[in-house]
Scaffold this active site. Structure first.
Site, PDB file in Angstrom:
ATOM      1  N   SER A  62     -23.319 -25.897 -33.482  1.00  0.00           N
ATOM      2  CA  SER A  62     -23.372 -26.565 -34.756  1.00  0.00           C
ATOM      3  C   SER A  62     -23.969 -25.360 -35.276  1.00  0.00           C
ATOM      4  O   SER A  62     -25.067 -24.384 -34.929  1.00  0.00           O
ATOM      5  CB  SER A  62     -24.087 -27.616 -35.010  1.00  0.00           C
ATOM      6  OG  SER A  62     -24.460 -27.891 -36.313  1.00  0.00           O
ATOM      7  N   TYR A  83     -31.346 -32.946 -32.458  1.00  0.00           N
ATOM      8  CA  TYR A  83     -30.112 -32.485 -32.571  1.00  0.00           C
ATOM      9  C   TYR A  83     -29.958 -31.081 -32.636  1.00  0.00           C
ATOM     10  O   TYR A  83     -29.021 -30.356 -31.914  1.00  0.00           O
ATOM     11  CB  TYR A  83     -29.130 -33.194 -33.681  1.00  0.00           C
ATOM     12  CG  TYR A  83     -27.894 -32.998 -33.683  1.00  0.00           C
ATOM     13  CD1 TYR A  83     -26.948 -33.176 -32.926  1.00  0.00           C
ATOM     14  CD2 TYR A  83     -27.641 -31.801 -34.782  1.00  0.00           C
ATOM     15  CE1 TYR A  83     -25.653 -32.754 -32.995  1.00  0.00           C
ATOM     16  CE2 TYR A  83     -26.330 -31.628 -34.994  1.00  0.00           C
ATOM     17  CZ  TYR A  83     -25.010 -31.895 -34.065  1.00  0.00           C
ATOM     18  OH  TYR A  83     -23.982 -31.444 -34.325  1.00  0.00           O
ATOM     19  N   ALA A 128     -32.343 -28.892 -31.442  1.00  0.00           N
ATOM     20  CA  ALA A 128     -32.653 -28.471 -30.273  1.00  0.00           C
ATOM     21  C   ALA A 128     -31.524 -28.487 -29.147  1.00  0.00           C
ATOM     22  O   ALA A 128     -31.303 -27.683 -28.318  1.00  0.00           O
ATOM     23  CB  ALA A 128     -33.931 -29.297 -29.587  1.00  0.00           C
TER      24      ALA A 128
HETATM   25  N1  LIG Z   1     -18.889 -33.040 -38.090  1.00  0.00           N
HETATM   26  C1  LIG Z   1     -19.905 -32.288 -38.258  1.00  0.00           C
HETATM   27  O1  LIG Z   1     -20.175 -31.958 -39.654  1.00  0.00           O
HETATM   28  C2  LIG Z   1     -20.333 -31.272 -37.282  1.00  0.00           C
HETATM   29  C3  LIG Z   1     -21.002 -30.113 -37.556  1.00  0.00           C
HETATM   30  C4  LIG Z   1     -21.360 -29.225 -36.437  1.00  0.00           C
HETATM   31  C5  LIG Z   1     -20.904 -29.517 -35.063  1.00  0.00           C
HETATM   32  N2  LIG Z   1     -20.431 -30.995 -34.705  1.00  0.00           N
HETATM   33  C6  LIG Z   1     -19.991 -31.272 -33.549  1.00  0.00           C
HETATM   34  O2  LIG Z   1     -18.542 -31.450 -33.599  1.00  0.00           O
HETATM   35  C7  LIG Z   1     -18.494 -32.177 -31.997  1.00  0.00           C
HETATM   36  C8  LIG Z   1     -17.646 -33.454 -32.869  1.00  0.00           C
HETATM   37  O3  LIG Z   1     -18.043 -34.144 -33.882  1.00  0.00           O
HETATM   38  P1  LIG Z   1     -17.553 -35.054 -34.658  1.00  0.00           P
HETATM   39  O4  LIG Z   1     -17.978 -35.155 -36.262  1.00  0.00           O
HETATM   40  O5  LIG Z   1     -15.805 -35.190 -34.581  1.00  0.00           O
HETATM   41  O6  LIG Z   1     -17.983 -36.388 -33.901  1.00  0.00           O
HETATM   42  P2  LIG Z   1     -17.655 -37.940 -33.722  1.00  0.00           P
HETATM   43  O7  LIG Z   1     -18.608 -38.780 -33.504  1.00  0.00           O
HETATM   44  O8  LIG Z   1     -16.447 -38.288 -34.642  1.00  0.00           O
HETATM   45  O9  LIG Z   1     -16.715 -37.582 -32.425  1.00  0.00           O
HETATM   46  C9  LIG Z   1     -17.548 -37.439 -31.195  1.00  0.00           C
HETATM   47  C10 LIG Z   1     -16.636 -38.121 -30.016  1.00  0.00           C
HETATM   48  O10 LIG Z   1     -17.349 -37.976 -28.949  1.00  0.00           O
HETATM   49  C11 LIG Z   1     -17.307 -39.293 -28.020  1.00  0.00           C
HETATM   50  N3  LIG Z   1     -18.606 -39.285 -27.224  1.00  0.00           N
HETATM   51  C12 LIG Z   1     -19.711 -39.607 -27.678  1.00  0.00           C
HETATM   52  N4  LIG Z   1     -20.454 -39.638 -26.604  1.00  0.00           N
HETATM   53  C13 LIG Z   1     -19.822 -39.485 -25.647  1.00  0.00           C
HETATM   54  C14 LIG Z   1     -20.105 -39.511 -24.018  1.00  0.00           C
HETATM   55  N5  LIG Z   1     -21.065 -39.653 -23.667  1.00  0.00           N
HETATM   56  N6  LIG Z   1     -18.936 -39.252 -23.080  1.00  0.00           N
HETATM   57  C15 LIG Z   1     -17.784 -39.091 -23.816  1.00  0.00           C
HETATM   58  N7  LIG Z   1     -17.552 -39.002 -25.189  1.00  0.00           N
HETATM   59  C16 LIG Z   1     -18.432 -39.142 -26.105  1.00  0.00           C
HETATM   60  C17 LIG Z   1     -17.188 -40.295 -29.168  1.00  0.00           C
HETATM   61  O11 LIG Z   1     -16.625 -41.534 -28.524  1.00  0.00           O
HETATM   62  C18 LIG Z   1     -16.328 -39.560 -30.177  1.00  0.00           C
HETATM   63  O12 LIG Z   1     -14.965 -39.863 -29.950  1.00  0.00           O
HETATM   64  C19 LIG Z   1     -19.876 -32.730 -31.768  1.00  0.00           C
HETATM   65  O13 LIG Z   1     -20.228 -31.919 -30.654  1.00  0.00           O
HETATM   66  C20 LIG Z   1     -20.609 -32.314 -32.991  1.00  0.00           C
HETATM   67  O14 LIG Z   1     -22.225 -32.099 -32.687  1.00  0.00           O
HETATM   68  C21 LIG Z   1     -19.908 -31.663 -35.742  1.00  0.00           C
END
Ligand SMILES: NC(=O)c1ccc[n+]([C@@H]2O[C@H](COP(=O)([O-])OP(=O)(O)OC[C@H]3O[C@@H](n4cnc5c(N)ncnc54)[C@H](O)[C@@H]3O)[C@@H](O)[C@H]2O)c1
Length: 252
Positions: A146, A159, A161
């Site tokens: 991120s 987060y 970290a």
């Molecule tokens: N949305 C944002 O603004 C943003 C920004 C920077 C980084 N990210 C990163 O992008 C990635 C996806 O984010 P998102 O917004 O699509 O989130 P989201 O919550 O919509 O999707 C995350 C998915 O991971 C699955 N998940 C969670 N814990 C799990 C586990 N222990 N085992 C298996 N599956 C698991 C959830 O069921 C979900 O389907 C993440 O790594 C997040 O940190 C998101």
């Protein structure tokens, strides 16, 4: 979109692929000819339907990325379905549960859990796919971090970290896995509109928009091209790198 051919015959595992950014990665890889292992702790029916409608191939696997046995079963399921593993996108994260909280007030149990999923999970999934990648002397691992790991962000210290750990871990992995033909890179998204972020404070969302060179909302699709590039042979000599995809907010 019609079927194309950047990843013909490849097997790509995408964790956290039931929704949001992972869903976009899974669909994008399938459209490019990969058989996608759609891995999530929750039902991924929606992603599977999207891939089927696009004429792609996929296998759905339930996994908890923080659990070693569960992760090893995921890799075994991929090998059973296709006999190979070419790529892994470590996208699953403990993310939607977090709320803006001063660092002194963070819950120690949540601190433990977020590291289990976001850091240990990346390690477990990476080690589970290595034997198959080593055997072929080829593979691409993409870890989703991120911009907060690069730029800092108040209110989410645990987060931030974990995502900093993902950046550092990727560099270590890249150095260790290069001899096996495996590349490891990071994509660092900006603030992306998904179900996980839709309810974050509006003024906070607006501040991201204003700071961008390209001043519009970021969508999951905005990340797919970078992932396809890193998975493909186009990036054959690219390893240990962090690509920030955020519309030109962070520039370094
Ligand atoms: N949305 C944002 O603004 C943003 C920004 C920077 C980084 N990210 C990163 O992008 C990635 C996806 O984010 P998102 O917004 O699509 O989130 P989201 O919550 O919509 O999707 C995350 C998915 O991971 C699955 N998940 C969670 N814990 C799990 C586990 N222990 N085992 C298996 N599956 C698991 C959830 O069921 C979900 O389907 C993440 O790594 C997040 O940190 C998101």
């Amino acid at each position: 979109m019609s079927a194309q051919n950047l990843l013909p015959g490849q097997t790509i595992i995408v964790t956290g692929a039931a929704t949001g950014i992972g869903q976009a990665f899974a669909l994008g890889a399938a459209i490019q000819g990969a058989h996608v292992i759609v891995a999530d702790m929750n039902s991924a029916d929606e992603t599977m339907d999207q891939i089927a409608q696009a004429g792609g191939k996929a296998t759905s696997v339930r996994v908890d990325v923080s659990d070693d046995a569960s992760v090893r079963s995921m890799a075994e399921a991929a090998l059973k379905a296709t006999g190979r593993i070419d790529g892994l996108i470590n996208n699953a994260a403990y993310f939607r549960e977090i709320r803006l909280t001063a660092f002194e007030d963070l819950d120690p149990e949540q601190w433990e859990r977020i590291f289990q999923v976001n850091v240990k999970g990346v390690w477990l999934c990476s080690k589970a796919v290595m034997p198959a990648m080593r055997e072929r002397q080829s593979g691409s691992i993409i870890n989703i971090a991120s911009v907060v790991a690069v730029a800092g962000q108040p209110g989410y210290l645990h987060y931030v970290a974990t995502k900093g750990a993902v950046l550092a871990m990727t560099k270590g992995l890249a150095k260790e896995c290069g001899k096996d033909g495996v590349r490891c890179n990071v994509i660092a998204p900006g603030f992306v509109i998904t179900d996980a972020t839709r309810n974050r404070p509006v003024e906070w969302q607006q501040s991201f928009l204003k700071a961008r060179a390209i001043s519009r909302e970021q969508r999951p699709d905005d990340l797919v091209g970078t992932a396809l590039y890193l998975l493909s042979d186009l990036a054959a000599f690219v390893s240990g790198q962090t690509i920030v995809v955020d519309g030109g907010h962070i520039m370094y």
